[in-house]
Structure formats: structure tokens, C-alpha cells
Design a protein around this motif. Structure first.
Motif, short mmCIF file in Angstrom:
data_model
loop_
_atom_site.label_atom_id
_atom_site.label_comp_id
_atom_site.label_asym_id
_atom_site.label_seq_id
_atom_site.Cartn_x
_atom_site.Cartn_y
_atom_site.Cartn_z
N ASP A 17 32.95 91.28 -13.04
CA ASP A 17 33.40 90.85 -14.37
C ASP A 17 33.06 89.37 -14.63
O ASP A 17 32.83 88.97 -15.78
N LEU A 18 33.05 88.56 -13.55
CA LEU A 18 32.78 87.13 -13.69
C LEU A 18 31.30 86.79 -13.60
O LEU A 18 30.91 85.63 -13.80
N SER A 19 30.49 87.79 -13.30
CA SER A 19 29.05 87.56 -13.19
C SER A 19 28.48 87.02 -14.50
O SER A 19 28.71 87.59 -15.57
N GLY A 20 27.76 85.91 -14.42
CA GLY A 20 27.17 85.32 -15.62
C GLY A 20 28.10 84.39 -16.37
O GLY A 20 27.67 83.76 -17.35
N LYS A 21 29.36 84.30 -15.95
CA LYS A 21 30.30 83.40 -16.62
C LYS A 21 30.02 81.95 -16.20
O LYS A 21 29.55 81.68 -15.10
N SER A 22 30.33 81.03 -17.08
CA SER A 22 30.15 79.60 -16.77
C SER A 22 31.25 79.14 -15.82
O SER A 22 32.32 79.78 -15.73
N PRO A 23 31.05 78.02 -15.13
CA PRO A 23 32.13 77.49 -14.28
C PRO A 23 33.41 77.26 -15.06
O PRO A 23 34.51 77.54 -14.54
N GLN A 24 33.30 76.77 -16.29
CA GLN A 24 34.50 76.54 -17.11
C GLN A 24 35.24 77.86 -17.39
O GLN A 24 36.48 77.91 -17.34
N GLU A 25 34.49 78.91 -17.66
CA GLU A 25 35.10 80.21 -17.93
C GLU A 25 35.76 80.77 -16.68
O GLU A 25 36.85 81.38 -16.75
N ILE A 26 35.15 80.56 -15.54
CA ILE A 26 35.72 81.03 -14.28
C ILE A 26 37.03 80.30 -13.99
O ILE A 26 38.04 80.91 -13.61
N VAL A 27 37.03 78.98 -14.18
CA VAL A 27 38.24 78.19 -13.95
C VAL A 27 39.35 78.64 -14.88
O VAL A 27 40.50 78.84 -14.47
#
Length: 218
Positions: A17-27
Motif C-alpha cells: 500500500d505504501l509502494s510509490g508513496k513519498s517520504p512525507q506520505e509515509i511519515v
């Protein structure tokens, strides 16, 4: 240890689900499910990226620094600057034994192929780290590990679980050094040019691509 909604059973799904997400989005996602998050840091130059990234969203987050006592003068100065500039909530843990005691016990820093090196690493890094996790009791642990750093880390992902089930989140996992340098410059953080990536010393690793045991044993 506190637990999150992420388990061994659904870990792969959350990573997908987090694949391709930005570092900010992951945080942002990780903080949304966290009850007691922490960031761990050794204050290497690139660590300024994750400290800035997370602190922008959660300014009061606990920052765990396990100080082995063997850091360079430049590292301590760098740490103090970041703590002041980013107003970091740092909690420091240190070994139970003094450096003088180890100098007598081990005759200085043991070579990595010495049978004494395992006990040295346990004293200066692993035991203080386990003690910190036990006392701080986090459910989410932000770490700056990246896939390009070591062979072991290349086989991990953005999310992984500690042996006690704490969710380890690596927002920078897929980033290369060039992207981190760009982030430092764009956000007015101390860059490699002004600090020096090589002016850093970890007595438990010796080589940059060698694991110290923190992410393999904890």
C-alpha cells in the motif's frame, strides 16, 4: 512493547500500500496509527533528513540517541546544532560501563574479527538500545535505514518489525544519496559539503557496509 495494527500477517500488504508513496506520505501514515512513536538517530549527516521530515509533522516526537561515547567532535557539534535548530526532544542513553573501563577490559576498541568485538558492541550499542526501547515502550520506530546501505537492508522494505513487534518505519528506504543531498540543501540543513560524511565514526561497524547488529538483533 506497544503494538500497532501492523503485524507479520499483514506486513506485506501495508508495504504494498505504501509502494510509490513519498517520504512525507509515509511519515504521515505512520504517525496516524502511532500511539507512542520515536525516531532513532546517530546524528550522521543524512540523519538530518529524517529528523527534519518527522519533526515538521510531529514536533514533540521523542528522539532517541544512543551515545556510545566514541563519536567524533564534528558529530557532537552537528548533533547540538540540529537539536537547537529543529528544537528536537532528544533523550540520550549511554552504556552502563565507562569508556575507561572498556579500555582496560578490551585494550581499546577490539578489531571486528576479534572475539571481544561482540561483547564490545553489546555494551556500547545493543544493551543501551534494548534498555531504551524497554523504558520508552514505543509502538512505532522511525529509522533512516536505506536499501543501498548494506546487503541485509536491501532485503528489507519501508516497514519491518522488531523482534518485539515494534513497527520500524523507514521513510527514506528507497532514496539515493543524491536525493538526500538535495533535501538537505532545499531545507537549509547542514549538507555533506559543510559537515563531511567521512567525519563520523562508529566503533561497532568499522566499515560503512557492515551491520552492527542493531537491525539484525533488535
Amino acid at each position: 512493547m506497544s503494538k500497532t495494527i501492523v503485524t507479520e500477517t499483514n506486513l506485506d500488504k501495508h508495504n504494498a500500500d505504501l509502494s510509490g508513496k513519498s517520504p512525507q506520505e509515509i511519515v504521515s501514515w505512520a504517525l496516524s496509527i502511532a500511539k507512542n512513536p520515536i525516531i532513532t538517530t546517530n546524528f550522521r549527516p543524512y540523519e538530518a533528513v529524517i529528523l527534519h521530515l518527522v519533526a515538521q509533522i510531529r514536533p514533540d516526537i521523542t528522539v532517541l540517541f544512543v551515545d556510545s561515547g566514541y563519536n567524533t567532535e564534528a558529530t557532537y557539534k552537528h548533533a547540538q546544532k540540529l537539536i537547537k535548530d529543529l528544537n528536537l526532544n532528544v533523550i540520550t542513553y549511554i552504556p552502563r560501563q565507562t569508556r575507561g573501563y572498556r579500555d582496560v577490559l578490551f585494550g581499546g576498541i577490539p578489531e571486528v574479527d576479534s572475539p571481544l568485538h561482540e561483547e564490545f558492541t553489546e555494551q556500547v550499542k545493543l544493551e543501551p538500545f534494548r534498555r531504551a526501547l524497554s523504558e520508552l515502550n514505543p509502538d512505532v520506530w522511525f529509522t533512516a535505514i536505506r536499501s543501498e546501505q548494506t546487503e541485509f537492508r536491501n532485503n528489507l522494505d519501508v516497514l519491518s518489525l522488531s523482534k518485539d513487534g515494534v513497527l520500524k518505519v523507514a521513510p527514506l528506504y528507497h532514496l539515493k544519496s543524491e536525493a538526500l543531498n538535495e533535501y538537505l540543501v532545499n531545507n537549509g540543513l547542514p549538507s555533506i559539503a559543510t559537515y563531511g560524511e567521512l567525519d563520523y565514526f562508529d566503533p561497532t561497524k568499522a566499515l560503512a557496509n557492515r551491520e552492527c547488529g542493531l537491525h539484525t538483533q533488535i
